[in-house]
Design an enzyme around this catalytic site. Structure first.
Site, PDB file in Angstrom:
ATOM      1  N   LYS A   1      60.944 -28.544 -15.794  1.00 40.76           N
ATOM      2  CA  LYS A   1      61.450 -27.632 -14.758  1.00 40.76           C
ATOM      3  C   LYS A   1      62.330 -26.605 -15.441  1.00 40.76           C
ATOM      4  O   LYS A   1      62.843 -26.857 -16.539  1.00 40.76           O
ATOM      5  CB  LYS A   1      62.283 -28.398 -13.724  1.00 40.76           C
ATOM      6  CG  LYS A   1      62.335 -27.722 -12.381  1.00 40.76           C
ATOM      7  CD  LYS A   1      61.055 -27.933 -11.590  1.00 40.76           C
ATOM      8  CE  LYS A   1      61.101 -27.270 -10.237  1.00 40.76           C
ATOM      9  NZ  LYS A   1      59.984 -27.683  -9.384  1.00 40.76           N
TER      10      LYS A   1
HETATM   11  P1  NAD Z   1      60.793 -20.364  -1.245  1.00 35.32           P
HETATM   12  O1  NAD Z   1      61.804 -19.595  -1.995  1.00 35.32           O
HETATM   13  O2  NAD Z   1      59.459 -19.748  -0.997  1.00 35.32           O
HETATM   14  O3  NAD Z   1      61.396 -20.773   0.181  1.00 35.32           O
HETATM   15  C1  NAD Z   1      62.597 -21.425   0.339  1.00 35.32           C
HETATM   16  C2  NAD Z   1      62.972 -21.316   1.807  1.00 35.32           C
HETATM   17  O4  NAD Z   1      64.129 -22.112   2.056  1.00 35.32           O
HETATM   18  C3  NAD Z   1      63.323 -19.888   2.232  1.00 35.32           C
HETATM   19  O5  NAD Z   1      62.785 -19.649   3.516  1.00 35.32           O
HETATM   20  C4  NAD Z   1      64.854 -19.918   2.293  1.00 35.32           C
HETATM   21  O6  NAD Z   1      65.378 -18.950   3.186  1.00 35.32           O
HETATM   22  C5  NAD Z   1      65.065 -21.324   2.771  1.00 35.32           C
HETATM   23  N1  NAD Z   1      66.412 -21.818   2.495  1.00 35.32           N
HETATM   24  C6  NAD Z   1      67.220 -21.588   1.440  1.00 35.32           C
HETATM   25  N2  NAD Z   1      68.395 -22.207   1.622  1.00 35.32           N
HETATM   26  C7  NAD Z   1      68.315 -22.852   2.804  1.00 35.32           C
HETATM   27  C8  NAD Z   1      69.205 -23.663   3.555  1.00 35.32           C
HETATM   28  N3  NAD Z   1      70.424 -23.929   3.110  1.00 35.32           N
HETATM   29  N4  NAD Z   1      68.767 -24.161   4.730  1.00 35.32           N
HETATM   30  C9  NAD Z   1      67.534 -23.889   5.189  1.00 35.32           C
HETATM   31  N5  NAD Z   1      66.660 -23.118   4.547  1.00 35.32           N
HETATM   32  C10 NAD Z   1      67.050 -22.606   3.370  1.00 35.32           C
HETATM   33  O7  NAD Z   1      60.667 -21.766  -1.976  1.00 35.32           O
HETATM   34  P2  NAD Z   1      59.480 -22.815  -1.911  1.00 35.32           P
HETATM   35  O8  NAD Z   1      58.628 -22.583  -3.103  1.00 35.32           O
HETATM   36  O9  NAD Z   1      58.907 -22.877  -0.562  1.00 35.32           O
HETATM   37  O10 NAD Z   1      60.303 -24.153  -2.213  1.00 35.32           O
HETATM   38  C11 NAD Z   1      60.939 -24.904  -1.178  1.00 35.32           C
HETATM   39  C12 NAD Z   1      61.056 -26.340  -1.641  1.00 35.32           C
HETATM   40  O11 NAD Z   1      59.742 -26.818  -1.924  1.00 35.32           O
HETATM   41  C13 NAD Z   1      61.877 -26.548  -2.910  1.00 35.32           C
HETATM   42  O12 NAD Z   1      62.532 -27.791  -2.833  1.00 35.32           O
HETATM   43  C14 NAD Z   1      60.818 -26.605  -3.984  1.00 35.32           C
HETATM   44  O13 NAD Z   1      61.243 -27.317  -5.133  1.00 35.32           O
HETATM   45  C15 NAD Z   1      59.725 -27.334  -3.234  1.00 35.32           C
HETATM   46  N6  NAD Z   1      58.398 -27.180  -3.811  1.00 35.32           N
HETATM   47  C16 NAD Z   1      57.800 -25.968  -3.927  1.00 35.32           C
HETATM   48  C17 NAD Z   1      56.550 -25.878  -4.521  1.00 35.32           C
HETATM   49  C18 NAD Z   1      55.799 -24.589  -4.648  1.00 35.32           C
HETATM   50  O14 NAD Z   1      54.654 -24.612  -5.128  1.00 35.32           O
HETATM   51  N7  NAD Z   1      56.350 -23.473  -4.242  1.00 35.32           N
HETATM   52  C19 NAD Z   1      55.911 -27.040  -4.995  1.00 35.32           C
HETATM   53  C20 NAD Z   1      56.540 -28.260  -4.830  1.00 35.32           C
HETATM   54  C21 NAD Z   1      57.790 -28.326  -4.240  1.00 35.32           C
END
Ligand code: NAD
Length: 419
Positions: free
Chosen positions: A109
């Site tokens: 990561k």
């Molecule tokens: P992203 O940046 O696209 O979206 C994150 C979202 O969370 C945004 O809408 C943001 O406004 C919101 N957010 C931020 N702080 C917040 C809070 N305090 N309360 C509520 N909402 C809040 O990110 P993503 O890629 O969707 O990632 C989100 C989660 O999913 C993370 O934990 C990430 O590690 C996990 N994840 C993502 C992927 C991927 O392929 N993108 C894969 C596996 C896991």
């Protein structure tokens, strides 16, 4: 066993989860020490020239937790909250996740401590290119392959790919996944985490004997992962009653028009600008009555403090590490089924693997093939984890860890310790 970890330290939580499974798998002390710690860590403090001509220094990390099963794989996040321990935890979870879905990667990561919303596009590009150069001693298509995570997207991946390729003197699409289609990205990658999570929800609902069309869902975090889960749930006939982002949430017990909320978020920047529905805080949102609760934002959202008040039947972790071990225990006692992150959000890394394979093959799959193979892997992995949970009478989390950690242990033993 380790001491009780601090809730706000994701690495302590990740190690505690590992210790539980190490105990269960009767791992010897040497193996526990190998797997409890990242095998490589790089911290870089690097300068970026800002638009006004000033110089700012940022700190970034790339952590490789384990390489026993293949090249390191894991996203890069940009956030003011990034710490070395957060990146360590996320790297460890990537190791187990890749093993749970049985793709040939180790876990890594990365992250840069910055506020991406306060940076211009040009500043973001310069930051990305300099960070890529700093970590270029680690990354590469056969060594360590980054991907998007919080606040990084296909554009950031294209800059990483371009920077790395410029140093090599030829194009290396396989150095990163989650790229735009124009530079070797895969059909279906952008939606893969949400789509995989949706397949997992469908499997969990079937296991519980519940019908998606009679269910309600609450999604915290309306980004790449959360917005896709919400859209696919709505398309499947499930009533999505609340969604949120960093500004707060909106709630309508009769169901939200998810496609319109998404358009509003794209247009105005936040779901709270959506004209219909009641506004509520992220804390309130987690305690709404619903069938399915999908935390899709940050770590440590479901804790001992709010778990007793959660009114969902099923918690499906689209985010990494949203549930503390204490909350997990409370959910188990209350009969709330939790599908753990290393299974529920593995769709992203699975299609990243497909993208990497396509890059190595210099070939492109159709979206239908990507989604079909994703479904196959998510369904098989869910069935495998559920079978272990049933046989061993343990939670889905412990079962997923037993599967993932067990596979890493097997690879480590088969390879032996060099020299
Ligand atoms: P992203 O940046 O696209 O979206 C994150 C979202 O969370 C945004 O809408 C943001 O406004 C919101 N957010 C931020 N702080 C917040 C809070 N305090 N309360 C509520 N909402 C809040 O990110 P993503 O890629 O969707 O990632 C989100 C989660 O999913 C993370 O934990 C990430 O590690 C996990 N994840 C993502 C992927 C991927 O392929 N993108 C894969 C596996 C896991």
């Amino acid at each position: 066993m380790s001491e009780t970890p601090r809730h706000d330290d994701p690495f302590a939580v990740a190690q505690q989860q590992f210790d539980m499974v190490a105990e269960r798998l009767h791992l010897d002390d040497g193996m526990r020490q190998i797997l409890r710690w990242p095998c490589r860590e790089l911290t870089t403090t690097f300068p970026v020239i800002m638009d006004d001509g000033s110089t700012r220094v940022f700190t970034g990390y790339r952590v490789q937790h384990n390489l026993a099963r293949g090249p390191a794989k894991g996203g890069i996040r940009y956030s003011p909250q990034v710490t070395l321990n957060e990146v360590r935890a996320l790297a460890m979870w990537m190791t187990w996740k890749c093993a749970v879905v049985n793709i040939p990667f180790g876990g890594a990561k990365g992250g840069v401590c910055c506020d991406p919303k306060a940076l211009s596009r040009k500043e973001l590009e310069r930051l990305t290119r300099r960070f890529t150069t700093e970590i270029s001693i680690l990354i590469g298509p056969t060594s360590d392959i980054p991907a998007p995570d919080m606040y990084t997207d296909a554009q950031v991946m294209a800059w990483i790919m371009d920077t790395y390729s410029m140093h090599k003197g030829y194009s290396v699409p396989g150095v990163v996944t989650g790229k735009p289609l124009s530079v070797g990205g895969s059909h279906g990658r952008r939606e893969a985490t949400g789509r995989g999570c949706f397949f997992t929800i469908a499997n969990a609902m079937r296991h519980l004997g519940l019908d998606l069309t009679q269910a309600t869902a609450v999604v915290q975090g309306f980004g790449n992962a959360g917005s896709v889960v919400a859209r696919l749930l709505a398309e499947a006939g499930c009533k999505v009653v609340a969604v949120s982002d960093s500004q707060g949430g909106i709630y309508n017990p009769r169901g939200l028009p998810v496609a319109e909320v998404l358009a509003c978020k794209q247009d105005k920047g936040s779901v709270v600008d959506f004209p219909e529905g009641e506004r509520l805080s992220n804390a309130e949102l987690l305690e709404l009555p619903c069938t399915i609760l999908v935390p899709a934002a940050l770590e440590n959202q479901l804790t001992a403090a709010n778990a007793p008040r959660v009114r969902a039947r099923l918690v499906v972790e689209a985010a990494n590490g949203p549930t503390t071990p204490e909350a997990d225990a409370i959910f188990e006692e209350r009969g709330i089924l939790v599908v753990p992150d290393i299974l529920a959000n593995a769709g992203g890394v699975t299609v990243s693997y497909f993208e990497w394979v396509q890059n190595l093959q210099e070939f492109r799959w159709k979206e239908e093939q990507v989604n079909r193979q994703l479904k196959e892997i998510m369904d098989e992995s869910f069935a495998h984890v559920l079978a272990i949970a049933t046989r061993e009478k343990v939670s889905l989390r412990l079962a997923a860890y037993m599967l993932g950690v067990g596979r890493v242990v097997q690879a480590t033993n088969d390879r032996g310790i060099y020299p």
